[in-house]
Design an enzyme around this catalytic site. Structure first.
Site, short mmCIF file in Angstrom:
data_model
loop_
_atom_site.label_atom_id
_atom_site.label_comp_id
_atom_site.label_asym_id
_atom_site.label_seq_id
_atom_site.Cartn_x
_atom_site.Cartn_y
_atom_site.Cartn_z
N ARG A 77 -6.64 6.21 -7.20
CA ARG A 77 -6.61 5.32 -5.95
C ARG A 77 -4.69 5.91 -5.07
O ARG A 77 -4.02 4.50 -5.49
CB ARG A 77 -6.90 4.47 -5.07
N HIS A 121 -1.21 3.71 4.18
CA HIS A 121 -1.40 2.10 3.63
C HIS A 121 -0.13 1.84 3.91
O HIS A 121 1.33 2.17 3.27
CB HIS A 121 -1.39 2.44 2.46
N GLU A 166 -5.80 -2.06 4.13
CA GLU A 166 -5.80 -3.65 4.76
C GLU A 166 -5.72 -3.64 6.10
O GLU A 166 -4.59 -3.98 6.88
CB GLU A 166 -5.20 -4.50 3.72
N ASN A 292 -10.76 -4.97 -1.27
CA ASN A 292 -9.41 -5.11 -1.62
C ASN A 292 -9.54 -7.42 -1.68
O ASN A 292 -9.58 -7.75 -1.21
CB ASN A 292 -8.05 -4.46 -1.09
N TYR A 294 -8.10 -10.35 -4.21
CA TYR A 294 -7.42 -11.13 -5.21
C TYR A 294 -7.77 -13.00 -5.59
O TYR A 294 -7.63 -12.98 -5.82
CB TYR A 294 -5.98 -11.53 -4.51
C1 NOJ Z 1 -2.52 -5.37 -0.81
C2 NOJ Z 1 -1.83 -4.24 -0.56
O1 NOJ Z 1 -2.47 -3.57 -0.26
C3 NOJ Z 1 -1.00 -3.90 -1.75
O2 NOJ Z 1 0.03 -3.12 -1.16
C4 NOJ Z 1 -0.26 -4.97 -2.42
O3 NOJ Z 1 0.76 -4.44 -3.13
C5 NOJ Z 1 -0.95 -5.55 -2.95
N1 NOJ Z 1 -2.53 -6.24 -2.49
C6 NOJ Z 1 -0.38 -6.91 -3.21
O4 NOJ Z 1 -0.35 -7.92 -2.68
#
Ligand code: NOJ
Length: 446
Positions: A77, A121, A166, A292, A294
């Site tokens: 990606r 992006h 995002e 996405n 985290y």
């Molecule tokens: C979200 C983003 O899409 C990406 O560009 C970023 O580096 C990562 N998360 C980590 O923060």
């Protein structure tokens, strides 16, 4: 023998983004992006870090595809830089810019790696920012036209696409908090920008399908595990409002043509700048959903908060990453299961990973046990969600190699490959070697 295993054909990949890795910020006719402008403004990014060179991927893309082969990736990606292809955002195509992505795609296909490009992006052409950026309705039209042109040109070889990365993130960070480009802090502008970006997302989806090249279309959404601070009904309702705003603001729109009920007392469509006919444009259902994910956010009811009436609670004993993200592996399971239940579409984890301050040992190796531990725990939860019935098709680890982490510059290393930014030397970390084995075995012992 793997004790955590994945369905046959599960797609293993890595993710990156143009501005974070390419460098070559003003080469071969590329136009200025809002991130170029932002990082070149003193005081915006600590240490004066910029993506001017970053991982120099623009010149080293062949080596980087070889690195992907070494890791055994099935898919990659990456994102397309709009101002590299259209220096002014619109009008004349910069052939050398689009050619770069054509060459990258060819190199990937030759290596047997499926390309998954993201159309946007975060690196908006500065020329469009000068006219108002995402707060200007014309940007939606320009994005529709750009998206059509890119897919039309690469679509003979690329069949699966992501529209946005995002979207809520780039509006909130760029127009409300101001810590990302274009560095604006204006809540009413931010609210309107979410609507314009929502229109852009649906208009672009419709347009790229008209090329006849697209087999599967998605967008990559930032989603967090959102949990109430207490078991009270008020905190639960607050967490739900936050979930709808953070996770569904750009998904419910394209899937069902409406905004999720996120704001206490109802969403104010006037505040969003909704004009007659707009709502009819929103629905253009996706073929798959990119998530996405985290970490986790803990939320309490807060009558003082004018918008969501919700407030984030910082848990003192939480386990945290190098970038202060609350590590909570169950979040990826919980979000997948909910999104699967509510939308019933195939899911790809389009980003997951973590930063830690990794260092190179005297013998040249890079061990990153904390990242390894994070990945194992999160992937075990992805497998658990699949076992519970969710149709998760693939996992794209963020990220292939250490790169420019936006407002944090180079201080945050998210890669499974270490990059020495002085020499551009790449060294696969312990987590990368482990990931290669996971791909080979389609699972891991845990
Ligand atoms: C979200 C983003 O899409 C990406 O560009 C970023 O580096 C990562 N998360 C980590 O923060």
């Amino acid at each position: 023998m793997p004790t955590v295993s994945f369905p046959e054909g599960f797609e293993w990949g890595c993710a990156t983004a143009s501005y974070q890795i390419e460098g070559a910020w003003d080469e071969d006719g590329k136009g200025e992006s809002i991130w170029d402008r932002f990082v070149h403004t003193p005081g915006r990014v600590p240490n004066g870090d910029t993506g001017d060179v970053a991982c120099d991927h623009y010149h080293r893309y062949k080596d980087d595809v070889a690195l992907m082969t070494e890791l055994g990736l099935h898919a990659y990606r990456f994102s397309i830089s709009w101002p590299r292809c259209y220096p002014d955002g619109t009008g004349k195509l910069n052939r050398r810019g689009i050619d770069f992505y054509g060459k990258l795609v060819d190199e990937l296909l030759e290596a047997g790696i499926t390309p998954l490009p993201t159309l946007y992006h975060w690196d908006l052409p500065q020329a469009l920012q000068d006219k108002g950026g995402w707060a200007d309705r014309d940007t939606a039209k320009r994005f529709e036209e750009y998206a059509f042109n890119i897919v039309d040109r690469l679509g003979d070889r690329v069949k699966r696409w992501l529209i946005f990365n995002e979207p809520l993130g780039f509006i909130i960070a760029g127009y409300l908090a101001g810590q990302h480009a274009p560095g604006i802090r204006d809540s009413s502008m931010a609210m309107r920008a979410t609507h314009i970006a929502n229109l852009a997302q649906s208009m672009a989806a419709r347009a790229v399908r008209q090329t006849g090249h697209v087999e599967a279309l998605g967008s990559a959404y930032s989603m967090g595990g959102i949990y109430p601070a207490t078991a009270s009904a008020e905190d639960k309702a607050a967490a739900e409002r936050r979930f709808r705003f953070e996770n569904l603001w750009f998904l419910e729109t394209i899937q069902n043509g409406r905004y999720p009920e996120a704001f206490a007392g109802g969403n104010d469509l006037n505040r969003l700048g909704v004009e007659p006919g707009d709502m009819d444009l929103l629905k253009e259902p996706l073929d798959f959903i990119g998530i996405n994910l985290y970490g986790r956010t803990t939320v309490a009811n807060d009558p003082q908060d004018p918008n969501l009436r919700a407030r984030e609670v910082r848990l003192p004993d939480a386990e945290r990453t190098g970038m202060d993200t609350h590590i909570w592996p169950e979040a990826i399971h919980d979000v997948i299961v909910r999104i699967w239940n509510d939308y019933g579409l195939p899911i790809y984890i389009t980003e997951n990973g973590t930063s830690f301050p990794d260092t190179v040992a005297d013998d040249g190796t890079v061990d990153d046990p904390k990242r390894l531990d994070y990945l194992q725990r999160y992937l075990a939860q992805v497998a658990k969600a699949i076992d519970a019935g969710a149709d998760v098709r693939g996992y794209y680890l963020w990220t292939l190699m250490d790169n420019f982490e936006w407002a944090h510059g180079f201080s945050q290393r998210f890669g499974i490959t270490h990059v020495d930014f002085e020499t551009q030397k790449r060294t696969i970390k312990q987590s990368g070697r482990w990931y290669r084995d996971v791909i080979t075995e389609n699972g891991f012992a845990y």
